[in-house]
Design an enzyme around this catalytic site. Structure first.
Site, mmCIF file in Angstrom:
data_model
loop_
_atom_site.group_PDB
_atom_site.id
_atom_site.type_symbol
_atom_site.label_atom_id
_atom_site.label_comp_id
_atom_site.label_asym_id
_atom_site.label_seq_id
_atom_site.Cartn_x
_atom_site.Cartn_y
_atom_site.Cartn_z
ATOM 1 N N ASN A 190 0.588 -1.287 0.011
ATOM 2 C CA ASN A 190 0.104 0.052 0.066
ATOM 3 C C ASN A 190 0.792 1.243 -0.028
ATOM 4 O OD1 ASN A 190 -2.528 -1.643 0.159
ATOM 5 N ND2 ASN A 190 -1.843 -2.018 2.233
ATOM 6 N N ARG A 191 1.856 1.314 -0.552
ATOM 7 C CA ARG A 191 2.954 2.330 -0.525
ATOM 8 C C ARG A 191 3.445 2.944 0.630
ATOM 9 N NH1 ARG A 191 3.552 0.071 -4.938
ATOM 10 N NH2 ARG A 191 2.924 1.152 -7.078
ATOM 11 N N LEU A 192 3.147 1.967 1.920
ATOM 12 C CA LEU A 192 3.489 2.499 3.359
ATOM 13 C C LEU A 192 4.988 2.028 3.408
ATOM 14 C CD1 LEU A 192 0.262 1.794 5.146
ATOM 15 C CD2 LEU A 192 1.002 3.737 3.796
#
Ligand SMILES: Cc1cc2nc3c(=O)[nH]c(=O)nc-3n(C[C@H](O)[C@H](O)[C@H](O)COP(=O)(O)O)c2cc1C
Length: 213
Positions: A190-192
């Site tokens: 999640n692009r975290l």
């Protein structure tokens, strides 16, 4: 807008504060060895960004040839665009490694200086004869009217140095980047992503901070 569709999710790994070495050079060494052990063809290929005399940026790939706490070394033509930027106008440089199979990025920012003539000679002398001639033949970053001109210069040098030792030209050698900041990035879902930076404090000790991705 028709955007480019790539939907890679980074699921491979994570990076925590506990995983990190207190010394960024050790951390680099650990990750570089992981990259060497993976199937990446040239894990030592890195983007080198420099600042031109008019304050505009310029970036290109170079090959990391050695690293230690004394810095990160690559070899180039000192009269090239990057050489002149680093040695004559602005010594600040940024390096970026992207190791896709490991979903890892490393960023290094620091100050450039010339490698000693002794070490540059050692490396130049270890190179194949063809590369030595190539280094002399190429007036890197200058305008070339035709590829043939370069080939002819190479052939002429090949003749001139037949059965002779080829000495390193003064305008070719190593540049050392002495790091002032490191960043280690591990892709996450999640692009975290995980991001940690190392910077020196007033007492020259490395301080680590996590950044938002
Ligand atoms: C994978 C790769 C590795 C490269 N390694 C070097 C290198 O170690 N030294 C170098 O001078 N140029 C290297 N080059 C060429 C540079 O990217 C660049 O074209 C050249 O150095 C001229 O850059 P400049 O005009 O900005 O100085 C490499 C290119 C690629 C694609």
């Amino acid at each position: 807008m028709k955007t480019i569709k790539t939907s890679e999710e980074y699921l491979l790994s994570s990076l925590t504060r506990e995983d990190l070495s207190t010394d960024p050079f050790n951390q680099f060494d650990k990750w570089f060895k992981d990259a060497l052990a993976s199937d990446i063809k040239e894990p030592n290929a890195m983007t080198l960004a420099t600042v031109n005399a008019d304050n505009t940026p310029s970036a290109r790939m170079v090959l990391l040839k050695d690293y230690s706490t004394r810095g990160f070394i690559f070899f180039t033509n000192y009269s090239s665009r990057k050489g002149r930027s680093l040695l004559l106008t602005n010594p600040y440089a940024a390096l970026v490694f992207w190791w896709e199979p490991l979903q890892r990025q490393i960023r290094i920012e620091g100050i450039a200086h010339k490698l000693s003539s002794k070490l540059s000679n050692e490396y130049f002398n270890s190179r194949p004869r063809g590369s030595q001639l190539g280094a002399i033949a190429s007036q890197q970053s200058q305008t070339l009217d035709a590829y043939e001109t370069l080939e002819n210069q190479y052939k002429e040098l090949d003749q001139r140095f037949r059965n002779k030792t080829i000495e390193r030209p003064d305008n070719w050698g190593g540049i050392v980047i002495n790091p002032e900041r490191f960043e280690f990035w591990q892709g996450r879902p999640n692009r975290l992503h995980d991001r940690f930076i190392y910077q020196r404090d007033d007492k020259k000790n490395w301080q680590i901070e996590r950044l938002y991705p």
